[in-house]
Design a protein around this motif. Sequence first.
Motif, PDB file in Angstrom:
ATOM      1  N   ALA A  20       0.849  -1.195   0.000  1.00 31.47           N
ATOM      2  CA  ALA A  20       0.000   0.000   0.000  1.00 31.47           C
ATOM      3  C   ALA A  20       0.883   1.242   0.000  1.00 31.47           C
ATOM      4  CB  ALA A  20      -0.914  -0.019   1.216  1.00 31.47           C
ATOM      5  N   ASP A  21       1.772   1.281  -0.942  1.00 33.51           N
ATOM      6  CA  ASP A  21       2.736   2.376  -1.048  1.00 33.51           C
ATOM      7  C   ASP A  21       2.109   3.501  -1.863  1.00 33.51           C
ATOM      8  OD1 ASP A  21       4.891   4.059  -1.673  1.00 33.51           O
ATOM      9  OD2 ASP A  21       6.287   2.383  -1.440  1.00 33.51           O
ATOM     10  N   GLU A  22       2.306   4.728  -1.419  1.00 34.16           N
ATOM     11  CA  GLU A  22       1.721   5.861  -2.126  1.00 34.16           C
ATOM     12  C   GLU A  22       2.254   5.972  -3.544  1.00 34.16           C
ATOM     13  OE1 GLU A  22       1.389  10.513  -1.127  1.00 34.16           O
ATOM     14  OE2 GLU A  22       0.925   9.152   0.541  1.00 34.16           O
ATOM     15  N   SER A  23       3.463   5.503  -3.772  1.00 33.97           N
ATOM     16  CA  SER A  23       4.037   5.567  -5.115  1.00 33.97           C
ATOM     17  C   SER A  23       3.342   4.616  -6.081  1.00 33.97           C
ATOM     18  CB  SER A  23       5.536   5.252  -5.063  1.00 33.97           C
ATOM     19  OG  SER A  23       5.745   3.917  -4.621  1.00 33.97           O
ATOM     20  N   ASP A  24       2.583   3.661  -5.525  1.00 37.74           N
ATOM     21  CA  ASP A  24       1.850   2.736  -6.389  1.00 37.74           C
ATOM     22  C   ASP A  24       0.530   3.317  -6.870  1.00 37.74           C
ATOM     23  OD1 ASP A  24       3.708   0.714  -6.311  1.00 37.74           O
ATOM     24  OD2 ASP A  24       2.860  -0.215  -4.518  1.00 37.74           O
ATOM     25  N   LEU A  25       0.074   4.385  -6.264  1.00 39.66           N
ATOM     26  CA  LEU A  25      -1.214   4.957  -6.635  1.00 39.66           C
ATOM     27  C   LEU A  25      -1.144   5.580  -8.023  1.00 39.66           C
ATOM     28  CD1 LEU A  25      -2.212   6.659  -3.263  1.00 39.66           C
ATOM     29  CD2 LEU A  25      -2.841   4.382  -4.107  1.00 39.66           C
ATOM     30  N   SER A  26      -2.310   5.732  -8.626  1.00 44.01           N
ATOM     31  CA  SER A  26      -2.370   6.318  -9.970  1.00 44.01           C
ATOM     32  C   SER A  26      -1.839   7.744  -9.940  1.00 44.01           C
ATOM     33  CB  SER A  26      -3.812   6.311 -10.478  1.00 44.01           C
ATOM     34  OG  SER A  26      -3.911   7.040 -11.688  1.00 44.01           O
ATOM     35  N   PRO A  27      -1.094   8.137 -10.958  1.00 43.25           N
ATOM     36  CA  PRO A  27      -0.589   9.517 -11.003  1.00 43.25           C
ATOM     37  C   PRO A  27      -1.669  10.527 -11.392  1.00 43.25           C
ATOM     38  CG  PRO A  27       0.085   8.310 -12.964  1.00 43.25           C
ATOM     39  CD  PRO A  27      -0.578   7.312 -12.068  1.00 43.25           C
ATOM     40  N   VAL A  28      -2.845  10.049 -11.764  1.00 41.57           N
ATOM     41  CA  VAL A  28      -3.932  10.940 -12.192  1.00 41.57           C
ATOM     42  C   VAL A  28      -4.903  11.121 -11.035  1.00 41.57           C
ATOM     43  CG1 VAL A  28      -5.784  11.303 -13.862  1.00 41.57           C
ATOM     44  CG2 VAL A  28      -3.688  10.119 -14.561  1.00 41.57           C
ATOM     45  N   GLU A  29      -5.122  12.344 -10.609  1.00 42.58           N
ATOM     46  CA  GLU A  29      -5.937  12.609  -9.422  1.00 42.58           C
ATOM     47  C   GLU A  29      -7.365  12.113  -9.588  1.00 42.58           C
ATOM     48  OE1 GLU A  29      -7.220  16.323  -6.479  1.00 42.58           O
ATOM     49  OE2 GLU A  29      -6.251  16.724  -8.412  1.00 42.58           O
ATOM     50  N   GLU A  30      -7.958  12.331 -10.768  1.00 47.40           N
ATOM     51  CA  GLU A  30      -9.337  11.892 -10.989  1.00 47.40           C
ATOM     52  C   GLU A  30      -9.485  10.387 -10.796  1.00 47.40           C
ATOM     53  OE1 GLU A  30      -8.787  15.605 -13.527  1.00 47.40           O
ATOM     54  OE2 GLU A  30      -7.615  13.894 -12.871  1.00 47.40           O
ATOM     55  N   VAL A  31      -8.469   9.641 -11.206  1.00 47.89           N
ATOM     56  CA  VAL A  31      -8.498   8.187 -11.034  1.00 47.89           C
ATOM     57  C   VAL A  31      -8.369   7.832  -9.558  1.00 47.89           C
ATOM     58  CG1 VAL A  31      -7.339   6.017 -11.595  1.00 47.89           C
ATOM     59  CG2 VAL A  31      -7.589   7.778 -13.344  1.00 47.89           C
ATOM     60  N   ARG A  32      -7.490   8.507  -8.848  1.00 43.02           N
ATOM     61  CA  ARG A  32      -7.313   8.225  -7.418  1.00 43.02           C
ATOM     62  C   ARG A  32      -8.603   8.469  -6.640  1.00 43.02           C
ATOM     63  NH1 ARG A  32      -2.484  11.233  -8.190  1.00 43.02           N
ATOM     64  NH2 ARG A  32      -3.326  12.986  -6.988  1.00 43.02           N
ATOM     65  N   LEU A  33      -9.381   9.468  -7.066  1.00 46.41           N
ATOM     66  CA  LEU A  33     -10.606   9.819  -6.355  1.00 46.41           C
ATOM     67  C   LEU A  33     -11.779   8.908  -6.707  1.00 46.41           C
ATOM     68  CD1 LEU A  33     -10.448  13.718  -6.697  1.00 46.41           C
ATOM     69  CD2 LEU A  33     -10.005  12.364  -4.634  1.00 46.41           C
ATOM     70  N   THR A  34     -11.696   8.201  -7.821  1.00 43.48           N
ATOM     71  CA  THR A  34     -12.854   7.466  -8.339  1.00 43.48           C
ATOM     72  C   THR A  34     -12.698   5.958  -8.287  1.00 43.48           C
ATOM     73  OG1 THR A  34     -13.240   9.301  -9.877  1.00 43.48           O
ATOM     74  CG2 THR A  34     -14.422   7.250 -10.307  1.00 43.48           C
ATOM     75  N   VAL A  35     -11.504   5.452  -8.614  1.00 41.19           N
ATOM     76  CA  VAL A  35     -11.309   4.021  -8.815  1.00 41.19           C
ATOM     77  C   VAL A  35     -10.803   3.368  -7.530  1.00 41.19           C
ATOM     78  CG1 VAL A  35     -10.144   2.271 -10.203  1.00 41.19           C
ATOM     79  CG2 VAL A  35     -10.782   4.460 -11.235  1.00 41.19           C
ATOM     80  N   PRO A  36     -11.435   2.269  -7.106  1.00 38.79           N
ATOM     81  CA  PRO A  36     -10.951   1.585  -5.896  1.00 38.79           C
ATOM     82  C   PRO A  36      -9.572   0.965  -6.115  1.00 38.79           C
ATOM     83  CG  PRO A  36     -12.658   0.285  -6.990  1.00 38.79           C
ATOM     84  CD  PRO A  36     -12.613   1.607  -7.693  1.00 38.79           C
ATOM     85  N   ASN A  37      -8.759   0.966  -5.071  1.00 40.25           N
ATOM     86  CA  ASN A  37      -7.398   0.440  -5.163  1.00 40.25           C
ATOM     87  C   ASN A  37      -7.285  -0.993  -4.629  1.00 40.25           C
ATOM     88  OD1 ASN A  37      -6.289   2.854  -6.203  1.00 40.25           O
ATOM     89  ND2 ASN A  37      -6.274   3.732  -4.148  1.00 40.25           N
ATOM     90  N   THR A  38      -8.420  -1.658  -4.487  1.00 38.66           N
ATOM     91  CA  THR A  38      -8.433  -3.024  -3.957  1.00 38.66           C
ATOM     92  C   THR A  38      -9.099  -3.956  -4.961  1.00 38.66           C
ATOM     93  OG1 THR A  38     -10.534  -2.585  -2.846  1.00 38.66           O
ATOM     94  CG2 THR A  38      -8.515  -2.233  -1.575  1.00 38.66           C
ATOM     95  N   ASP A  39      -8.932  -5.252  -4.708  1.00 38.82           N
ATOM     96  CA  ASP A  39      -9.540  -6.258  -5.580  1.00 38.82           C
ATOM     97  C   ASP A  39      -9.717  -7.552  -4.805  1.00 38.82           C
ATOM     98  OD1 ASP A  39     -10.457  -7.645  -7.859  1.00 38.82           O
ATOM     99  OD2 ASP A  39      -8.423  -8.371  -8.273  1.00 38.82           O
ATOM    100  N   ASP A  40     -10.774  -8.266  -5.120  1.00 40.19           N
ATOM    101  CA  ASP A  40     -10.980  -9.610  -4.606  1.00 40.19           C
ATOM    102  C   ASP A  40     -10.999 -10.561  -5.801  1.00 40.19           C
ATOM    103  OD1 ASP A  40     -11.688 -11.964  -3.475  1.00 40.19           O
ATOM    104  OD2 ASP A  40     -13.588 -11.274  -2.608  1.00 40.19           O
ATOM    105  N   PRO A  41      -9.880 -11.235  -6.088  1.00 38.61           N
ATOM    106  CA  PRO A  41      -9.820 -12.097  -7.272  1.00 38.61           C
ATOM    107  C   PRO A  41     -10.677 -13.348  -7.151  1.00 38.61           C
ATOM    108  CG  PRO A  41      -7.813 -12.296  -5.997  1.00 38.61           C
ATOM    109  CD  PRO A  41      -8.603 -11.196  -5.368  1.00 38.61           C
ATOM    110  N   ASP A  42     -11.245 -13.603  -5.951  1.00 33.19           N
ATOM    111  CA  ASP A  42     -12.091 -14.781  -5.778  1.00 33.19           C
ATOM    112  C   ASP A  42     -13.553 -14.520  -6.139  1.00 33.19           C
ATOM    113  OD1 ASP A  42      -9.994 -16.378  -4.876  1.00 33.19           O
ATOM    114  OD2 ASP A  42     -10.175 -15.586  -2.840  1.00 33.19           O
ATOM    115  N   LEU A  43     -13.895 -13.277  -6.449  1.00 34.87           N
ATOM    116  CA  LEU A  43     -15.283 -12.995  -6.831  1.00 34.87           C
ATOM    117  C   LEU A  43     -15.627 -13.730  -8.126  1.00 34.87           C
ATOM    118  CD1 LEU A  43     -15.806  -9.147  -6.233  1.00 34.87           C
ATOM    119  CD2 LEU A  43     -16.816 -11.046  -4.954  1.00 34.87           C
ATOM    120  N   PRO A  44     -16.764 -14.419  -8.180  1.00 30.88           N
ATOM    121  CA  PRO A  44     -17.142 -15.126  -9.413  1.00 30.88           C
ATOM    122  C   PRO A  44     -17.620 -14.152 -10.485  1.00 30.88           C
ATOM    123  CG  PRO A  44     -18.879 -15.337  -7.776  1.00 30.88           C
ATOM    124  CD  PRO A  44     -17.737 -14.626  -7.092  1.00 30.88           C
ATOM    125  N   VAL A  45     -17.190 -14.361 -11.691  1.00 30.28           N
ATOM    126  CA  VAL A  45     -17.644 -13.527 -12.813  1.00 30.28           C
ATOM    127  C   VAL A  45     -18.250 -14.362 -13.936  1.00 30.28           C
ATOM    128  CG1 VAL A  45     -16.009 -11.663 -12.355  1.00 30.28           C
ATOM    129  CG2 VAL A  45     -15.346 -13.509 -13.869  1.00 30.28           C
TER     130      VAL A  45
END
Length: 752
Positions: A20-45
């Motif tokens: 959870a390093d800040e340098s890993d976050l998106s460099p675009v502010e709009e993306v940081r404010l809108t897109v979640p930075n987590t994922d659950d790869p076990d969710l069925p699709v």
Amino acid sequence: MGTAMDVEGPPKLAPEDIPADESDLSPVEEVRLTVPNTDDPDLPVWTFRMWTLGLFSCALLSFLNQFFSYRREPLVITQITVQVATLPLGKLMASALPTAKFRLPGLGGREFSLNPGPFNVKEHVLISIFANAGSAFGNGSAYAVGIVNIIKAFYGRSISFGASWILIITTQVLGYGWAGLLRKYVVEPAHMWWPSTLVQISLFRTLHEKETEQDKAGYRVSRVKFFVVAMVSSFLWYLVPGFLFQSLASVSWVCWAFPNSVTAQQIGSGLNGLGVGALTLDWSTVASFLFSPLICPFFAIVNVFVGFALIMYVVIPIAYWGLNSYNAKTYPIFSSDLFTAQGQEYNISLIVNKKFQLDEAGYAQQGRIHLSMFFALTYGFGFATIASTLSHVALFYGREIYDRFRASSEGKEDIHTKLMRNYKDIPQWWFYILLAGTIIVSLILCTVLQKEVQMPWWGLLFAAALAFIFTLPISIITATTNQTPGLNIITEYLMGVIWPGHPIANVCFKTYGYMSMTQAISFLSDFKLGHYMKIPPRSMFLVQFIGTIIAGTINLGVAWWLLDSIDHICHKNLLPPNSPWTCPSDRVFFDASVIWGLVGPKRIFGSQGDYGALNWFFLGGLLGPVAVWLLHMSFPKQSWIPLINLPVLLGATAAMPPATALNYNSWILVGTIFNFFVFRYRKRWWQRYNYILSAALDAGVAFMAVFIYFAFGIEDQNLHWWGSNPDVDPEHCGLATCPTAKGVSVDGCPVF
């Protein structure tokens, strides 16, 4: 069916292992404010719910959008309607389907379940991607269906179902092949952020987040109940303007007040004039051509309003009544028809020979083709829009595009790209096979079946090369600025110069060149949405591909059915005055095939035509942003100067024709009410219900329109009174299409 794990393989990296390093976050502010930075790869699709709702949504939207495409007000049902409608359906299936697991023969020991758990956002995203394919990525129906329409309905010639299907499918999927190969340049890099996808992500998060106690206390009506009530209301109301009282679709009171004045009706008609004072009580009129105004940001509405007002209420009146440009008064003030020098409608059948090419003797006898002044100026503004987009993007976004592209090639992966490493990527050979297969099938169409489409093999390869060359730079422009320059005018101009006299070859070249690039960019945009929402790439690709095949096939089936079952479809002069089957978009497409293909640009915009001066719009459009940029450089503290967006202002009326002044006026009014006043003074209501209301209005109108056709249209049942009469123009503005030049005689019009 199973989970994503069954198809994509086991996850390579658990979400908690991502730093959870800040340098890993998106460099675009709009993306940081809108897109979640987590994922659950076990969710069925890859679930039964996703396939059922996705396939049904794709089929339904492709049917409805093709059905509506022939109507006077061609409402486009977009994926947002499906986004809203399928959420309660998905939750219902999750609560009702059995959870028992079972095995299918031949698939080893894998276990499957019709109900693998709660309905989740990843399933919802894939259902929406299916729906997006069903709406041809927002275009309504497959672009190449227009070629079938003009061959059968306007030219009165024939084309086989097989050739039509190959044409539609290949033009829809050709761009997918090279788009897949470009993903690493415009999807994976963090600096390629695709602003339009953030609207979808915001809506997904809004729909899936749990309602707070404050929300429940403040609003007793749930989103689902609101959607149902609004949709039923929309369904019932559309029976009034759609059948019982058709005059409510365009309330042009100026025409009623001045029933014998041509000028007054030109000013007041919403469908054939300037639309001053005209209003509508028909949602399909509001949302046709420009889509629902409830989902368009207010700043974009303002840009469209300024451009529309300048062109419609300043340029057009001066050019028509003041300057009589291009003998404007000899023709209607607003029309997409083609005319003779005497103001009569041009008989295209007299200039087409048995080989489906230009009959030069017939053309010489009937004379040059003339356009209404408004139609001519729309081409001029189209030229200027293309040129101004290039210079505007280069001057105002050039540095940003360059920096972002350089950063994307040199920069480190952001959190979203790292999370996507959890899933198996798509092998490159999938795209190579798709690209090679599509080109081979297209070449068969252009050789074995060339008589049906006119397109030579070299034209196909030239169009494909043109689309391929432009896909990467225009994708970068779209991914960073949300502006997408089109190739439609450029492609038809090129083919018209190279090979004039062949109308179907011209539109085929335009479709392969323009739509292949457009489809590729839409494909990449959806992939970026999947990237942000952490959808397994293989699932994304298969849903897009299967959805496109299904949608194109249903589009063609519906087109074939309507073209063969509705008498005089698309022929406004032969249909009853209140008939909805006027095909406004196809009429413009047909006119383009005549102008650019049959007659050729040399006889219209060149030395042998009357409209050569319009070519100067290219230069004006190119230099316009330069002037704005120099003004900005001279007065950098004036923040309003860079807000002057000439491509938007010049392209504001790009949908006219076939869109009318009434479409624009009502769209601007409704959009302003909801996205300025309601947004500003009732923000919580807007956040909770705005998009849901838009989806409900679209759905209600769509279902009632189909019901009206099957209940009354097939048997040609009509009402006969002032507000709804097949023998009377429902707008009651019959004189709006009349010329005002002295001595010009047209049926039904006074002679001045």
